[in-house]
Design a protein around this motif. Structure first.
Motif, PDB file in Angstrom:
ATOM      1  N   PRO A  70      -7.931  -9.028   1.087  1.00  0.00           N
ATOM      2  CA  PRO A  70      -6.710  -8.273   0.807  1.00  0.00           C
ATOM      3  C   PRO A  70      -6.073  -7.786   2.110  1.00  0.00           C
ATOM      4  O   PRO A  70      -6.774  -7.300   3.002  1.00  0.00           O
ATOM      5  CB  PRO A  70      -7.203  -7.081  -0.034  1.00  0.00           C
ATOM      6  CG  PRO A  70      -8.640  -6.916   0.352  1.00  0.00           C
ATOM      7  CD  PRO A  70      -9.144  -8.267   0.757  1.00  0.00           C
ATOM      8  N   TYR A 109      -3.047  -5.302   3.373  1.00  0.00           N
ATOM      9  CA  TYR A 109      -2.128  -4.285   2.897  1.00  0.00           C
ATOM     10  C   TYR A 109      -0.926  -4.126   3.829  1.00  0.00           C
ATOM     11  O   TYR A 109      -1.066  -4.123   5.053  1.00  0.00           O
ATOM     12  CB  TYR A 109      -2.835  -2.941   2.774  1.00  0.00           C
ATOM     13  CG  TYR A 109      -3.793  -2.871   1.599  1.00  0.00           C
ATOM     14  CD1 TYR A 109      -3.328  -2.549   0.325  1.00  0.00           C
ATOM     15  CD2 TYR A 109      -5.147  -3.145   1.758  1.00  0.00           C
ATOM     16  CE1 TYR A 109      -4.189  -2.498  -0.760  1.00  0.00           C
ATOM     17  CE2 TYR A 109      -6.023  -3.091   0.687  1.00  0.00           C
ATOM     18  CZ  TYR A 109      -5.537  -2.773  -0.567  1.00  0.00           C
ATOM     19  OH  TYR A 109      -6.394  -2.721  -1.638  1.00  0.00           O
ATOM     20  N   SER A 159      -5.973   8.594  -2.456  1.00  0.00           N
ATOM     21  CA  SER A 159      -6.887   7.674  -1.784  1.00  0.00           C
ATOM     22  C   SER A 159      -7.457   6.624  -2.727  1.00  0.00           C
ATOM     23  O   SER A 159      -8.000   5.605  -2.279  1.00  0.00           O
ATOM     24  CB  SER A 159      -8.032   8.454  -1.122  1.00  0.00           C
ATOM     25  OG  SER A 159      -8.706   9.268  -2.073  1.00  0.00           O
ATOM     26  N   SER A 199      -5.755   2.881  -2.191  1.00  0.00           N
ATOM     27  CA  SER A 199      -5.895   2.346  -0.835  1.00  0.00           C
ATOM     28  C   SER A 199      -5.709   3.473   0.172  1.00  0.00           C
ATOM     29  O   SER A 199      -5.271   4.582  -0.165  1.00  0.00           O
ATOM     30  CB  SER A 199      -4.899   1.202  -0.534  1.00  0.00           C
ATOM     31  OG  SER A 199      -3.636   1.701  -0.127  1.00  0.00           O
ATOM     32  N   LYS A 200      -6.006   3.178   1.422  1.00  0.00           N
ATOM     33  CA  LYS A 200      -5.897   4.207   2.464  1.00  0.00           C
ATOM     34  C   LYS A 200      -4.454   4.685   2.630  1.00  0.00           C
ATOM     35  O   LYS A 200      -4.217   5.782   3.142  1.00  0.00           O
ATOM     36  CB  LYS A 200      -6.427   3.676   3.793  1.00  0.00           C
ATOM     37  CG  LYS A 200      -5.603   2.574   4.435  1.00  0.00           C
ATOM     38  CD  LYS A 200      -6.212   2.133   5.765  1.00  0.00           C
ATOM     39  CE  LYS A 200      -5.362   1.074   6.455  1.00  0.00           C
ATOM     40  NZ  LYS A 200      -5.958   0.646   7.754  1.00  0.00           N
ATOM     41  N   TYR A 201      -3.506   3.875   2.185  1.00  0.00           N
ATOM     42  CA  TYR A 201      -2.099   4.256   2.312  1.00  0.00           C
ATOM     43  C   TYR A 201      -1.669   5.267   1.248  1.00  0.00           C
ATOM     44  O   TYR A 201      -0.547   5.762   1.273  1.00  0.00           O
ATOM     45  CB  TYR A 201      -1.213   3.015   2.269  1.00  0.00           C
ATOM     46  CG  TYR A 201      -1.493   2.079   3.418  1.00  0.00           C
ATOM     47  CD1 TYR A 201      -1.157   2.432   4.718  1.00  0.00           C
ATOM     48  CD2 TYR A 201      -2.124   0.856   3.214  1.00  0.00           C
ATOM     49  CE1 TYR A 201      -1.430   1.588   5.785  1.00  0.00           C
ATOM     50  CE2 TYR A 201      -2.407   0.004   4.265  1.00  0.00           C
ATOM     51  CZ  TYR A 201      -2.057   0.378   5.559  1.00  0.00           C
ATOM     52  OH  TYR A 201      -2.346  -0.454   6.613  1.00  0.00           O
ATOM     53  N   PRO A 229      -5.578   0.046  -7.947  1.00  0.00           N
ATOM     54  CA  PRO A 229      -6.828  -0.420  -7.340  1.00  0.00           C
ATOM     55  C   PRO A 229      -7.492  -1.606  -8.029  1.00  0.00           C
ATOM     56  O   PRO A 229      -8.572  -2.025  -7.606  1.00  0.00           O
ATOM     57  CB  PRO A 229      -7.731   0.816  -7.421  1.00  0.00           C
ATOM     58  CG  PRO A 229      -7.231   1.577  -8.605  1.00  0.00           C
ATOM     59  CD  PRO A 229      -5.736   1.358  -8.611  1.00  0.00           C
ATOM     60  N   GLU A 255      -7.827  -5.420  -5.520  1.00  0.00           N
ATOM     61  CA  GLU A 255      -8.711  -5.664  -4.378  1.00  0.00           C
ATOM     62  C   GLU A 255     -10.108  -6.148  -4.760  1.00  0.00           C
ATOM     63  O   GLU A 255     -10.606  -7.116  -4.161  1.00  0.00           O
ATOM     64  CB  GLU A 255      -8.815  -4.406  -3.509  1.00  0.00           C
ATOM     65  CG  GLU A 255      -9.740  -4.588  -2.317  1.00  0.00           C
ATOM     66  CD  GLU A 255      -9.815  -3.374  -1.419  1.00  0.00           C
ATOM     67  OE1 GLU A 255     -10.920  -3.103  -0.901  1.00  0.00           O
ATOM     68  OE2 GLU A 255      -8.779  -2.690  -1.228  1.00  0.00           O
ATOM     69  N   GLY A 289       0.850  -1.192   0.000  1.00  0.00           N
ATOM     70  CA  GLY A 289       0.000   0.000   0.000  1.00  0.00           C
ATOM     71  C   GLY A 289       0.882   1.238   0.000  1.00  0.00           C
ATOM     72  O   GLY A 289       1.829   1.298   0.776  1.00  0.00           O
ATOM     73  N   PRO A 290       0.639   2.158  -0.925  1.00  0.00           N
ATOM     74  CA  PRO A 290      -0.435   2.232  -1.913  1.00  0.00           C
ATOM     75  C   PRO A 290      -0.183   1.318  -3.126  1.00  0.00           C
ATOM     76  O   PRO A 290       0.942   0.919  -3.375  1.00  0.00           O
ATOM     77  CB  PRO A 290      -0.403   3.703  -2.344  1.00  0.00           C
ATOM     78  CG  PRO A 290       1.030   4.107  -2.142  1.00  0.00           C
ATOM     79  CD  PRO A 290       1.508   3.352  -0.934  1.00  0.00           C
ATOM     80  N   ASP A 321       1.983  -1.397   4.661  1.00  0.00           N
ATOM     81  CA  ASP A 321       2.306   0.018   4.501  1.00  0.00           C
ATOM     82  C   ASP A 321       3.754   0.172   4.039  1.00  0.00           C
ATOM     83  O   ASP A 321       4.691  -0.179   4.758  1.00  0.00           O
ATOM     84  CB  ASP A 321       2.096   0.736   5.833  1.00  0.00           C
ATOM     85  CG  ASP A 321       2.259   2.251   5.735  1.00  0.00           C
ATOM     86  OD1 ASP A 321       2.645   2.747   4.655  1.00  0.00           O
ATOM     87  OD2 ASP A 321       1.997   2.930   6.746  1.00  0.00           O
TER      88      ASP A 321
END
Length: 384
Positions: free
Chosen positions: A137, A139, A347, A350-352, A124, A127, A120-121, A141
């Motif tokens: 999935p 992730y 974003s 992923s959230k990362y 997309p 997933e 991550g990131p 970091d």
């Protein structure tokens, strides 16, 4: 009737890249640096091969895995370029782009409640397929490690449920690659573990120093290599991908492929054969141009005071916008509204990816200059 739709399908969303692109596409005088599509036309000799295929009535089904000469050319290409050896009769499948190759690979190896490790990131596109397979999935970091998924980072996440690790290098969205030493360390970590490796190498021809390295050189039996011609030969719309793996696994993946699409477009396959043979080094010119663009964009971004890893492959940059105190979506939307420039919110990856934006430099230097001028003016206004 909507309650009868597959709940896993209802739970996934359209790619954040496309969602944002579609949202701002009609903005007036917009300079878009969003989509990872080469701005070079498909080489003329490749287009002519496609036209000849139509004229010659090469318009029927091919073998499910692709016509034999193309599979042989694909295996010779990765052998000569990257030192990977595959049997063209049993160990390669021609797919509808790299995206379909990823889909059939996951549907072959994943099942309920197994886990897939991702950096991550990350792009997309993995997933949703993982989730539709009933898998999970997981992730890792990579932000403090130069966006590189290394053995040291991966090891704590491996458990009895781990079924697959995704290595998407060169990376979308960051443009980073793994060194040979980092790949060797991953290979040593994974060699005795019952874990598949999905190595997405779609940007393998766009590496700016040295040559692309694939973990399949060291862990062939457990590695699924994904590649294709969209980025290397500017053939996004032709939809040609390749899936390389050991014969026992491709035999199973071919079943999934057969019931999904029967075979890839015969016309595109003929064009692909031309690309891999006559066009063996077609990517060289494009890679040189991308390198010039990379150097220009990196210089401009750093002069603006933005922190960004210098890409070693692909055609993306992923600068941090954390210091501006905006979410990546708000920053990107405000940039469109205030400056007429579109980038992709981090974003989407992923959230990362939060706190970053992705900028594609698969555009002309003129377009990049105009877009970066606007970005620079915008940054000055929000930095006051």
């Amino acid at each position: 009737m909507e309650h009868l739709v597959n709940s896993r399908v209802k739970d996934i969303e359209i790619s954040g890249i496309r969602k944002f692109f579609n949202m701002v596409a009609n903005s007036p005088n917009l300079i878009s640096l969003t989509i990872g599509q080469p701005d070079f036309p498909t080489p003329e000799h490749v287009k002519e091969a496609g036209s000849r295929a139509i004229a010659d009535n090469f318009t029927t089904y091919t073998h499910n895995a692709g016509f034999l000469e193309l599979r042989k050319a694909a295996c010779e290409f990765v052998q000569q370029k990257y030192g990977l050896t595959y049997d063209f009769e049993q160990e390669v499948i021609v797919t509808v782009g790299a995206s379909q190759a990823i889909d059939i690979a996951f549907r072959t190896i994943l099942e309920e409640d197994v886990e897939v490790i991702l950096p991550g990131p990350v792009y997309p596109g993995y997933e949703p397929i993982i989730k539709m397979c009933g898998a999970k999935p997981v992730y890792v970091d990579t932000r403090e490690n130069g966006f590189r998924l290394t053995a040291e980072l991966v090891e704590p996440f491996i458990n009895e449920n781990t079924r697959c690790i995704v290595l998407p290098y060169p990376s979308n969205p960051t443009g980073v690659t793994l060194s040979e030493q980092e790949i060797l360390e991953l290979a040593n970590l994974l060699k005795d573990k019952p874990i598949w490796i999905l190595s997405d190498e779609i940007y393998s021809e766009l590496v700016y120093a040295g040559t692309h390295q694939s973990i399949a050189k060291w862990l062939r039996e457990k590695t699924i290599v994904i590649n294709g011609l969209s980025k290397s030969h500017s053939m996004t719309g032709w939809r040609i991908g390749f899936l390389f793996a050991s014969a026992f696994l491709t035999a199973h993946m071919l079943k999934v492929h057969q019931y999904s699409v029967s075979c890839t477009s015969s016309i595109s396959q003929k064009a692909a054969f031309e690309a891999l043979t006559t066009g063996f080094n077609d990517a060289d010119y494009m890679r040189k141009q991308y390198k010039k663009r990379r150097d220009y964009v990196y210089k401009r971004l750093t002069e603006m005071g933005l922190e960004v890893e210098k890409p070693t492959g692909a055609f993306y940059m992923f600068p941090s916008i954390k210091k501006f105190g905006k979410t990546s979506f708000d920053f990107a939307l405000d940039l469109v509204n205030q400056a007429g420039v579109a980038v992709v919110p981090g974003s989407a990856f992923s959230k990362y990816g939060e706190g970053y934006v992705r900028l594609s430099y698969a555009y002309s230097l003129e377009t990049l200059e105009k877009g970066l001028d606007r970005l620079e003016r915008y940054i000055k206004t929000i930095s006051k």
